[in-house]
Design a protein around this motif. Structure first.
Motif, mmCIF file in Angstrom:
data_model
loop_
_atom_site.group_PDB
_atom_site.id
_atom_site.type_symbol
_atom_site.label_atom_id
_atom_site.label_comp_id
_atom_site.label_asym_id
_atom_site.label_seq_id
_atom_site.Cartn_x
_atom_site.Cartn_y
_atom_site.Cartn_z
ATOM 1 N N LEU A 165 0.880 -1.055 -0.037
ATOM 2 C CA LEU A 165 0.098 0.052 0.023
ATOM 3 C C LEU A 165 0.899 1.339 -0.083
ATOM 4 O O LEU A 165 0.395 2.246 -0.610
ATOM 5 N N LYS A 166 1.996 1.336 0.740
ATOM 6 C CA LYS A 166 2.759 2.400 0.893
ATOM 7 C C LYS A 166 3.325 2.566 -0.549
ATOM 8 O O LYS A 166 3.487 3.686 -1.154
ATOM 9 N N MET A 167 3.672 1.520 -1.017
ATOM 10 C CA MET A 167 4.366 1.590 -2.641
ATOM 11 C C MET A 167 3.219 2.212 -3.593
ATOM 12 O O MET A 167 3.480 3.148 -4.360
ATOM 13 N N PHE A 168 2.125 1.669 -3.555
ATOM 14 C CA PHE A 168 0.998 2.199 -4.433
ATOM 15 C C PHE A 168 0.701 3.825 -4.185
ATOM 16 O O PHE A 168 0.691 4.427 -5.055
ATOM 17 N N GLU A 169 0.686 4.178 -2.834
ATOM 18 C CA GLU A 169 0.755 5.503 -2.493
ATOM 19 C C GLU A 169 1.669 6.243 -3.206
ATOM 20 O O GLU A 169 1.555 7.506 -3.651
ATOM 21 N N LYS A 170 2.877 5.980 -3.029
ATOM 22 C CA LYS A 170 4.219 6.561 -3.403
ATOM 23 C C LYS A 170 4.306 6.772 -4.908
ATOM 24 O O LYS A 170 4.567 7.794 -5.314
ATOM 25 N N ASP A 171 4.081 5.487 -5.455
ATOM 26 C CA ASP A 171 4.268 5.678 -7.033
ATOM 27 C C ASP A 171 2.939 5.793 -8.047
ATOM 28 O O ASP A 171 3.330 6.686 -8.809
ATOM 29 N N PHE A 172 1.947 5.237 -7.480
ATOM 30 C CA PHE A 172 0.929 5.209 -8.403
ATOM 31 C C PHE A 172 0.099 6.505 -8.421
ATOM 32 O O PHE A 172 -0.573 7.041 -9.479
ATOM 33 N N CYS A 173 0.103 7.260 -7.230
ATOM 34 C CA CYS A 173 -0.833 8.286 -7.153
ATOM 35 C C CYS A 173 0.145 9.576 -6.982
ATOM 36 O O CYS A 173 -0.456 10.616 -6.329
ATOM 37 N N LYS A 174 1.026 9.710 -7.809
ATOM 38 C CA LYS A 174 1.845 10.831 -7.757
ATOM 39 C C LYS A 174 1.387 11.845 -8.740
ATOM 40 O O LYS A 174 1.011 11.398 -9.959
ATOM 41 N N LEU A 175 1.382 13.074 -8.646
ATOM 42 C CA LEU A 175 1.192 14.049 -9.490
ATOM 43 C C LEU A 175 2.294 14.204 -10.525
ATOM 44 O O LEU A 175 3.456 14.420 -10.093
ATOM 45 N N SER A 176 2.045 14.845 -11.586
ATOM 46 C CA SER A 176 3.119 15.564 -12.479
ATOM 47 C C SER A 176 3.689 16.735 -11.902
ATOM 48 O O SER A 176 2.911 17.370 -11.057
ATOM 49 N N PRO A 177 4.976 17.257 -12.131
ATOM 50 C CA PRO A 177 5.354 18.469 -11.556
ATOM 51 C C PRO A 177 4.603 19.433 -11.684
ATOM 52 O O PRO A 177 4.327 20.374 -11.042
ATOM 53 N N THR A 178 3.754 19.823 -13.047
ATOM 54 C CA THR A 178 3.205 20.906 -13.373
ATOM 55 C C THR A 178 1.776 20.641 -12.313
ATOM 56 O O THR A 178 1.271 21.775 -11.619
ATOM 57 N N GLU A 179 1.075 19.678 -12.212
ATOM 58 C CA GLU A 179 -0.055 19.582 -11.431
ATOM 59 C C GLU A 179 0.188 19.623 -10.149
ATOM 60 O O GLU A 179 -0.317 20.539 -9.336
ATOM 61 N N GLN A 180 1.611 18.983 -9.656
ATOM 62 C CA GLN A 180 1.914 19.532 -8.311
ATOM 63 C C GLN A 180 2.134 20.894 -7.784
ATOM 64 O O GLN A 180 1.741 21.461 -6.764
ATOM 65 N N HIS A 181 2.729 21.618 -8.846
ATOM 66 C CA HIS A 181 2.994 23.175 -8.669
ATOM 67 C C HIS A 181 1.643 23.737 -8.605
ATOM 68 O O HIS A 181 1.166 24.594 -7.760
ATOM 69 N N ARG A 182 0.488 23.462 -9.489
ATOM 70 C CA ARG A 182 -0.888 23.996 -9.351
ATOM 71 C C ARG A 182 -1.458 23.729 -8.054
ATOM 72 O O ARG A 182 -2.168 24.428 -7.720
#
Length: 192
Positions: A165-182
């Motif tokens: 579950l930690k791997m899933f949260e860390k890798d799969f639910c990651k925002l792109s850099p532009t989305e993270q900035h927004r």
């Protein structure tokens, strides 16, 4: 025996000199410089004399005459023989080959190995049961719905370990850099 060694070494020396002369002739015929040209000159040719080029260095200096003892006699070297001779009998030496019959693997290591084996067997059994459940579905629609329910995208934590579950949260639910900035910009804005 000594004469044989000296004749052998002189024969070897003449062979080496002949090889050097042949190599030098080959270099000169190909238009290359002599290998000694860098420090002697381009007109250098190895001498055809079978004597050493450093023969002058074997002569003694004039001032050495006063240090030479005329009455000196060379004595034979005494060979030392010890009083007690060691008898080497390799057959009497005991053979110490390692034996692991009495060796005990520590309990911590045995438990760790059992834990890893059990964990692997549990994962294989889990995959086997899921595959059998998918194969035993009555229709293809039920099968794909079951697969979707059992997939990583489901919110059904008992099917997955905490590490997965930690791997899933860390890798799969990651925002792109532009989305993270927004996202950061929206969260930092005060709308009140």
């Amino acid at each position: 025996m000594a004469t044989f060694k000296m004749s052998h070494s002189s024969d070897r020396r003449t062979l080496i000199q002949e090889k050097r002369k042949l190599m030098e002739d080959k270099r000169m015929s190909m238009g290359m410089k002599s290998f000694c040209a860098s420090f002697i000159g381009s007109q250098f040719r190895p001498s055809d004399e079978p004597r050493y080029s450093f023969s002058t260095m074997t002569k003694r200096h004039r001032s050495d005459k006063q240090l030479v003892d005329v009455n000196y006699e060379e004595t034979d070297e005494e060979v030392y023989e010890p009083i007690y001779q060691t008898v080497f009998a390799d057959d009497r030496d005991p053979v110490h080959e390692p034996t692991f019959s009495k060796h005990r693997i520590p309990l911590q290591i045995r438990c760790l190995e059992r834990y890893h084996n059990s964990k692997r067997e549990y994962a294989q059994q889990f995959k086997r049961e899921i595959k059998l459940l998918i194969d035993n579905q009555s229709t293809a629609e039920n099968a794909w719905q079951f697969v979707r329910t059992m997939a990583y995208t489901s919110l059904w934590p008992p099917l997955h370990t905490r590490k997965e579950l930690k791997m899933f949260e860390k890798d799969f639910c990651k925002l792109s850099p532009t989305e993270q900035h927004r996202f950061n910009k929206i969260m930092s804005t005060n709308f009140c």
